[in-house]
Write an enzyme that holds these catalytic residues in place. Sequence first.
Site, short mmCIF file in Angstrom:
data_model
loop_
_atom_site.label_atom_id
_atom_site.label_comp_id
_atom_site.label_asym_id
_atom_site.label_seq_id
_atom_site.Cartn_x
_atom_site.Cartn_y
_atom_site.Cartn_z
N HIS B 78 25.44 82.31 8.87
CA HIS B 78 25.53 82.84 10.25
C HIS B 78 24.77 81.93 11.21
CE1 HIS B 78 24.98 85.49 13.74
NE2 HIS B 78 23.67 85.38 13.57
N ASP B 107 36.64 59.49 33.37
CA ASP B 107 36.65 60.04 32.00
C ASP B 107 35.25 59.84 31.44
OD1 ASP B 107 37.26 60.70 29.22
OD2 ASP B 107 39.35 60.35 29.76
N TRP B 143 18.61 79.04 7.14
CA TRP B 143 19.10 77.85 7.84
C TRP B 143 18.00 76.79 7.95
CZ3 TRP B 143 18.10 75.31 12.61
CH2 TRP B 143 17.08 75.87 13.38
N SER B 170 28.18 63.66 14.65
CA SER B 170 28.99 64.11 15.78
C SER B 170 28.13 64.34 17.02
CB SER B 170 29.72 65.39 15.38
OG SER B 170 30.20 66.05 16.51
N SER B 171 26.98 65.01 16.83
CA SER B 171 26.11 65.31 17.97
C SER B 171 25.55 64.04 18.58
CB SER B 171 24.93 66.18 17.53
OG SER B 171 25.39 67.44 17.17
N HIS B 254 12.24 72.37 16.89
CA HIS B 254 11.87 72.89 18.19
C HIS B 254 12.63 72.23 19.33
CE1 HIS B 254 9.97 75.95 20.40
NE2 HIS B 254 9.93 75.07 21.38
N GLU B 256 15.46 71.18 19.05
CA GLU B 256 16.80 71.74 18.86
C GLU B 256 17.00 73.04 19.66
OE1 GLU B 256 19.60 70.89 17.51
OE2 GLU B 256 20.63 72.81 17.39
N TYR B 258 15.67 73.79 22.38
CA TYR B 258 15.86 73.43 23.79
C TYR B 258 17.19 72.76 24.02
CZ TYR B 258 11.11 74.95 24.35
OH TYR B 258 9.97 75.71 24.36
N SER B 269 21.69 77.20 37.18
CA SER B 269 21.34 76.55 38.44
C SER B 269 22.57 76.19 39.27
CB SER B 269 20.53 75.28 38.16
OG SER B 269 19.40 75.60 37.39
N HIS B 303 4.12 75.63 15.82
CA HIS B 303 3.96 77.06 16.09
C HIS B 303 4.95 77.89 15.28
CE1 HIS B 303 6.84 76.62 19.77
NE2 HIS B 303 7.51 77.05 18.74
N HIS B 304 5.90 77.23 14.63
CA HIS B 304 6.79 77.93 13.70
C HIS B 304 6.11 78.08 12.34
CE1 HIS B 304 10.40 77.54 16.27
NE2 HIS B 304 9.81 76.45 16.69
N THR B 329 8.74 76.79 32.46
CA THR B 329 9.76 77.83 32.35
C THR B 329 9.60 78.84 33.48
OG1 THR B 329 9.52 77.54 29.97
CG2 THR B 329 10.92 79.33 30.69
N LYS B 332 11.02 77.58 36.67
CA LYS B 332 12.47 77.74 36.72
C LYS B 332 12.87 79.16 37.13
CE LYS B 332 14.35 74.16 33.88
NZ LYS B 332 15.36 73.89 34.90
N ARG B 451 11.88 89.79 8.17
CA ARG B 451 13.26 89.37 8.39
C ARG B 451 13.86 88.94 7.06
NH1 ARG B 451 12.71 83.31 11.02
NH2 ARG B 451 14.96 83.42 10.97
#
Lengths: 289, 542
Positions: B78, B107, B143, B170-171, B254, B256, B258, B269, B303-304, B329, B332, B451
Amino acid sequence: MNMKKLATAIATVTVALASPAAFAAWTLNMTPGITAISRRVYDLHMIMYWWCVAIAIFVFGWMIYSLVRFRKSQGAVPDTKLVHNTKAEIIWTVLPVLILIIMAVPATRTLIETDDASKSELTIRITGYQWKWGYQYVDSGVEVLSTLDHASNAARQLGSGIDPTTVPDYLLNVDHPLVVPAGVKVRLLISAQDVIHSWWVPALAIKKDAIPGFVNEAWFKIDTDKTGLYRGQCAELCGRDHGFMPIVIDVRSKADFEAWLKTQQAMQRPADPAAAAVATAGDAAAPTG
Amino acid sequence: MAYSATAESHDHHDHRPSGIWRWLSTTNHKDIGTLYLIFAGVMFFVGGSMAMVIRLELFKPGMQFVDPAFFNSMTTVHALAMIFGGVMPAWVGLANWMIPLQVGAPDMALPRMNNFSFWLLPFAFTLLLIGFFVPGGAPAGGWTLYPPLVLQGGDSFPLAVFAIHLMGASSIMGAINVIVTIMNMRAPGMTLLRMPLFVWTWLITAYLLIAVMPVLAGAVTMLLTDHFFGTSFFSASGGGDPVMFQHVFWFFGHPEVYILILPAFGVVSEVIPTFSRKPLFGYEAMVYATASIAFLSFIVWAHHMFTVGMPLAGELFFMLSTMLIAIPTGVKVFNWSATMWKGSLTFEPPMLFCLAFLFLFTIGGFSGLMLAIAPADFQYQDTYFVVAHFHYVLVPGSIFTIIAAVYYWLPKWTGHMYNMTLAKWHFWLSTIFVNVLFFPQHFLGLAGMPRRIPDYATQFADWNMVSSIGGFGFGLSQLLFPYIVIKCIRGGEKAAARVWEGAHGLEWELPSPTPYHTWETPPSIALIHKGGEHWTEDGDDA
């Protein structure tokens, strides 16, 4: 009007969170726990929560006001020149910095305190296995292997037909709990045998990963009046039965604990007098079960 | 007007193969954008159906439907499907469609590579999903792929590693394309600080992608050699270090998150100024805040990992650096609020979804701030509190803004308006159910529910049932989305060039639907400045 609903919902949740005793099964909040540190952590959590509520009231209030006040359908005319305001921008950059500093001070203090495991009177080695916990009282060599109790284990099988609500402490009960003394500073040495696990007892505010090849340290000192059973679970995904390796600690008075330890020692030592000594000297990653 | 000349003069070479070959061989940024968006849509439903299995099993205590191992596969795949198959390709699709239109380029800079980077994805996900049919079942180690657990995986383990390699390739190609396009193909006069914020946030996102995707590829390659070639990068018994994997993974992980959210900031925006009929407040501050967030994302990864047993100095550093993220943040969120202040607001579907973003992403920010506090995180880590947190920032954060972006630009792409009433239904159902689904998970986490467990103690039963009901409602509501989009592609009320009254920017100077080739003659300076009035203070600076 939907915004009103939102505001009411926020208010309801806020009030409910502030009075944890008001709900039984519909638990909303963390418990303060049974050690001084766990209460510090709880207080920290609540301080952060109330800061968030205060900021939310301001930010959401501002947004909701704009949504109501500046609707085109109410004839609002846009002020297209309002794209910059140095004073406001400085305020909303500097103010959060100050708030963060205020938050960081107690957090740093508590963190430093949790780190200090010195002057402990008892050391227990904890080893995570797929899917059970091993406990060893380092000084006396007493060992306990703790697995999910039979009633829960029978009920949790796919299609068992047993209603979990009829099982006492479903999934949170073990055959042999970890017996610990109240009022004594206990040091935990946490490791694992196979994959990474995490030893978590919410009432102690301790969650420490059990990692093969590493020995992690944690400590607690339970209030003398908080004897009884407290429950936790493995908190790091460790394979198929990750959800089925609970932790139960049985907190006893210092005297009761010492009596229990002596009985265990007497029961375990005659069987293999060398084992305890070897295990004490060996490294934590070595099999202890 | 300038656009009509552009559109007509190029019809003569508007030849393209028909049928499937058009889509396989296309180098047109609009076609490739469409392919990415369709792929992302399919993966959202694949990943979403796995979430339905999870919520079904968690509906009440006891194991009713699936084996615990299969449940772990559900949570693992998932996440991979939603992150790498849903959100990331959706953003790349939107970048493909909109960046050339918004900067006045004909293009993307590297059209053939563009085609390649898309067509890697179906192969990547075939490899990943084929895992369900090989011995040992689909990946089930989470994951985050932590060793040693992930090394216990069956035959699907190498398939998943190769799938991640392909996704990463690809990315990276997609990111290179975005950067080269923005740096080299802006129309004359489109200075960096005139670019729409969607372009800005994507530029910064693309740098993040190039920086961290190779890190992930390296990490999973080391897992692969540990498993098959006798190395011991992460195995303690061979002198390796399982915690090192977590450091490497989150050094990718991390930034990622963002990557998943910065383009969302760009969309918000664009949308909020349009429906406030007012230029974005603090355009430059928004650019700098985005750059600051991107920079901070590289120094907060551990922090993870507050519970892995880091030294005190490490815990302190990562706690304090994480708290800093609240500052840009906050800037924003305040700027968006100030954009609405003294505006003239209307509530079309794109605006509604962005407003839900504004409220619910902020709630995710609050729980994020709480999670930053390391001693409190010892209680939150790996509980449903974390699950609630990251779903608040990813579902009403990223996914709602992807939906908002589609509702915002769909009339431009198709030339038709969509059914506004149904889209508003889609909004209300999504917003109500997403809260019923995820808000109770905060309570579950605080009450002590870990979890990634397939079954739980009976005291967690009530909120889990509420959450599952919210989950089913949310899942069903999403079926409205493809219905609305497909109906809009097939027909509907004709859309004007400037679809929304308050819309500014180059894409709105083109006809709706946009011709197959656009901006082959760059837009005039006047046209660019017309769009620029939208965000610069006095309109004709530069």
